[in-house]
Design a protein around this motif. Structure first.
Motif, PDB file in Angstrom:
ATOM      1  N   UNK A  78       0.841  -1.208   0.000  1.00 22.53           N
ATOM      2  CA  UNK A  78       0.000   0.000   0.000  1.00 22.53           C
ATOM      3  C   UNK A  78       0.875   1.257   0.000  1.00 22.53           C
ATOM      4  N   UNK A  79       1.960   1.223   0.759  1.00 18.52           N
ATOM      5  CA  UNK A  79       2.852   2.388   0.831  1.00 18.52           C
ATOM      6  C   UNK A  79       3.640   2.589  -0.462  1.00 18.52           C
ATOM      7  N   UNK A  80       3.927   1.490  -1.178  1.00 20.71           N
ATOM      8  CA  UNK A  80       4.713   1.584  -2.415  1.00 20.71           C
ATOM      9  C   UNK A  80       3.841   1.757  -3.655  1.00 20.71           C
ATOM     10  N   UNK A  81       2.551   1.812  -3.482  1.00 17.16           N
ATOM     11  CA  UNK A  81       1.628   1.952  -4.609  1.00 17.16           C
ATOM     12  C   UNK A  81       1.870   3.284  -5.320  1.00 17.16           C
ATOM     13  N   UNK A  82       1.891   3.236  -6.632  1.00 17.21           N
ATOM     14  CA  UNK A  82       2.083   4.443  -7.428  1.00 17.21           C
ATOM     15  C   UNK A  82       3.542   4.719  -7.771  1.00 17.21           C
ATOM     16  N   UNK A  83       4.454   3.862  -7.327  1.00 17.07           N
ATOM     17  CA  UNK A  83       5.870   4.024  -7.644  1.00 17.07           C
ATOM     18  C   UNK A  83       6.071   3.655  -9.105  1.00 17.07           C
ATOM     19  N   UNK A  84       6.638   4.575  -9.896  1.00 16.75           N
ATOM     20  CA  UNK A  84       6.787   4.362 -11.333  1.00 16.75           C
ATOM     21  C   UNK A  84       8.042   3.567 -11.684  1.00 16.75           C
ATOM     22  N   UNK A  91      13.440   0.950  -8.315  1.00 20.88           N
ATOM     23  CA  UNK A  91      13.336   1.685  -7.050  1.00 20.88           C
ATOM     24  C   UNK A  91      12.291   1.038  -6.147  1.00 20.88           C
ATOM     25  N   UNK A  92      11.195   0.615  -6.715  1.00 19.32           N
ATOM     26  CA  UNK A  92      10.137  -0.034  -5.931  1.00 19.32           C
ATOM     27  C   UNK A  92      10.646  -1.341  -5.328  1.00 19.32           C
ATOM     28  N   UNK A  93      11.410  -2.115  -6.103  1.00 17.45           N
ATOM     29  CA  UNK A  93      11.950  -3.376  -5.587  1.00 17.45           C
ATOM     30  C   UNK A  93      12.944  -3.119  -4.454  1.00 17.45           C
ATOM     31  N   UNK A  94      13.772  -2.100  -4.612  1.00 15.96           N
ATOM     32  CA  UNK A  94      14.746  -1.773  -3.566  1.00 15.96           C
ATOM     33  C   UNK A  94      14.038  -1.302  -2.299  1.00 15.96           C
ATOM     34  N   UNK A 153      13.976  -3.002   1.483  1.00 11.69           N
ATOM     35  CA  UNK A 153      14.265  -2.211   2.671  1.00 11.69           C
ATOM     36  C   UNK A 153      13.096  -2.252   3.644  1.00 11.69           C
ATOM     37  N   UNK A 154      11.886  -2.082   3.129  1.00 20.85           N
ATOM     38  CA  UNK A 154      10.706  -2.138   3.980  1.00 20.85           C
ATOM     39  C   UNK A 154      10.549  -3.492   4.643  1.00 20.85           C
ATOM     40  N   UNK A 155      10.867  -4.555   3.907  1.00 20.31           N
ATOM     41  CA  UNK A 155      10.794  -5.897   4.481  1.00 20.31           C
ATOM     42  C   UNK A 155      11.762  -6.034   5.648  1.00 20.31           C
ATOM     43  N   UNK A 156      12.992  -5.574   5.469  1.00 15.77           N
ATOM     44  CA  UNK A 156      13.990  -5.665   6.533  1.00 15.77           C
ATOM     45  C   UNK A 156      13.565  -4.849   7.760  1.00 15.77           C
ATOM     46  N   UNK A 157      13.018  -3.669   7.540  1.00 17.18           N
ATOM     47  CA  UNK A 157      12.600  -2.818   8.654  1.00 17.18           C
ATOM     48  C   UNK A 157      11.412  -3.435   9.366  1.00 17.18           C
ATOM     49  N   UNK A 158      10.422  -3.916   8.614  1.00 12.80           N
ATOM     50  CA  UNK A 158       9.223  -4.490   9.238  1.00 12.80           C
ATOM     51  C   UNK A 158       9.554  -5.721  10.066  1.00 12.80           C
ATOM     52  N   UNK A 159      10.460  -6.556   9.570  1.00 15.52           N
ATOM     53  CA  UNK A 159      10.813  -7.787  10.278  1.00 15.52           C
ATOM     54  C   UNK A 159      11.635  -7.494  11.523  1.00 15.52           C
ATOM     55  N   UNK A 160      12.561  -6.542  11.449  1.00 17.56           N
ATOM     56  CA  UNK A 160      13.421  -6.254  12.603  1.00 17.56           C
ATOM     57  C   UNK A 160      12.693  -5.475  13.677  1.00 17.56           C
ATOM     58  N   UNK A 161      11.679  -4.732  13.345  1.00 16.43           N
ATOM     59  CA  UNK A 161      10.968  -3.951  14.340  1.00 16.43           C
ATOM     60  C   UNK A 161      10.044  -4.804  15.209  1.00 16.43           C
ATOM     61  N   UNK A 162       9.745  -6.013  14.802  1.00 11.39           N
ATOM     62  CA  UNK A 162       8.822  -6.843  15.585  1.00 11.39           C
ATOM     63  C   UNK A 162       9.561  -7.894  16.331  1.00 11.39           C
TER      64      UNK A 162
END
Length: 194
Positions: free
Chosen positions: A168-174, A178-181, A185-194
Motif C-alpha cells: 500500500x505504501x509503495x503503490x504508485x511508484x513508477x 526503485x520499488x523493488x529496492x 528495505x521495507x521488508x527488513x525494517x518491518x521484520x526487525x521492528x517486531x
C-alpha cells in the motif's frame, strides 16, 4: 636541634591506622577496576584499538584499510588479495608530500588480472583515504589468508498484514527498480521492528 624518630618504636595505634588506610585505598581501586570492566564494549572497538599500532608499523594510518579492503577492491579481488603495507618515500628538507606505494599480496594467476585493474584500485584507495595517498601498487605473489565472511541470518517472512501495508505504501511508484529496492528495505525494517 632536630630529633630523629625511630619508626620501630611507633605505637601500634598509628601503624594500625596506616594499614587500614592502605587496605581501604586498595579495595577502592579494585572496586573502580571492577566497575570499569562491567561496561560492555563492542568487539570492533577493542579489535580496532589493538590492530592500529600494528598497522602503523606497516605504514597504514589505521586498521581501516585492512578492515574494509573487500569494499575497496570489490568482490572480484576481495578473496585473492590483501594489503600488506604502504611504503612511504623518504622526505628531505623542504620536500612536500609524496604519495606512497601500496604493497599487495595476491594469489597466483589472479595477479595478472589485478595488475590490469591497478589504476582503478589506486583511485579507489585514494577515494577511501580522501587524498592521493598512493600512486603505485606493488604486487607480490604470495598466499592470502582466507577471510571468513559472516552471513547475516535470513529474514523471516512477512505476515500478510505487513506485506499488504508495505504494498500500500509503495503503490504508485513508477520506477520498478526503485520499488523493488524500497520493498526489500521495507521488508527488513518491518521484520526487525517486531
Amino acid at each position: 636541634m632536630i630529633k630523629s624518630v625511630d619508626k620501630s618504636n611507633a605505637s601500634p595505634k598509628t601503624s594500625g591506622k596506616k594499614a587500614k588506610k592502605a587496605a581501604s585505598s586498595t579495595s577502592e581501586s579494585q572496586a573502580a577496576a571492577r566497575k570499569q570492566r562491567k561496561g560492555s564494549r563492542r568487539l570492533g572497538e577493542l579489535i580496532g584499538q589493538s590492530l592500529t599500532p600494528l598497522c602503523r608499523k606497516q605504514g597504514f594510518a589505521s586498521a581501516d584499510i585492512v578492515q574494509f579492503w573487500a569494499e575497496i577492491v570489490g568482490p572480484q579481488f576481495a578473496h585473492c588479495t590483501e594489503p600488506d603495507k604502504i611504503r612511504w618515500p623518504r622526505r628531505g628538507e623542504g620536500d612536500g608530500f609524496h604519495p606512497g606505494t601500496l604493497v599487495v599480496h595476491c594469489e597466483g594467476a589472479q595477479s595478472v588480472f589485478f595488475q590490469h585493474e591497478r589504476e582503478s584500485v589506486i583511485q579507489r584507495v585514494n577515494a577511501y583515504f580522501g587524498y592521493p595517498a598512493i600512486d603505485k601498487i606493488q604486487i607480490l605473489q604470495r598466499p592470502v589468508r582466507p577471510r571468513r565472511t559472516v552471513q547475516p541470518p535470513p529474514l523471516r517472512a512477512m505476515t500478510q498484514a505487513e506485506e499488504a501495508n508495505l504494498d500500500n505504501q509503495l503503490q504508485g511508484m513508477e520506477n520498478d527498480r526503485m520499488a523493488a529496492a524500497l520493498k526489500r528495505l521495507g521488508h527488513a525494517i518491518a521484520v526487525k521492528n517486531k
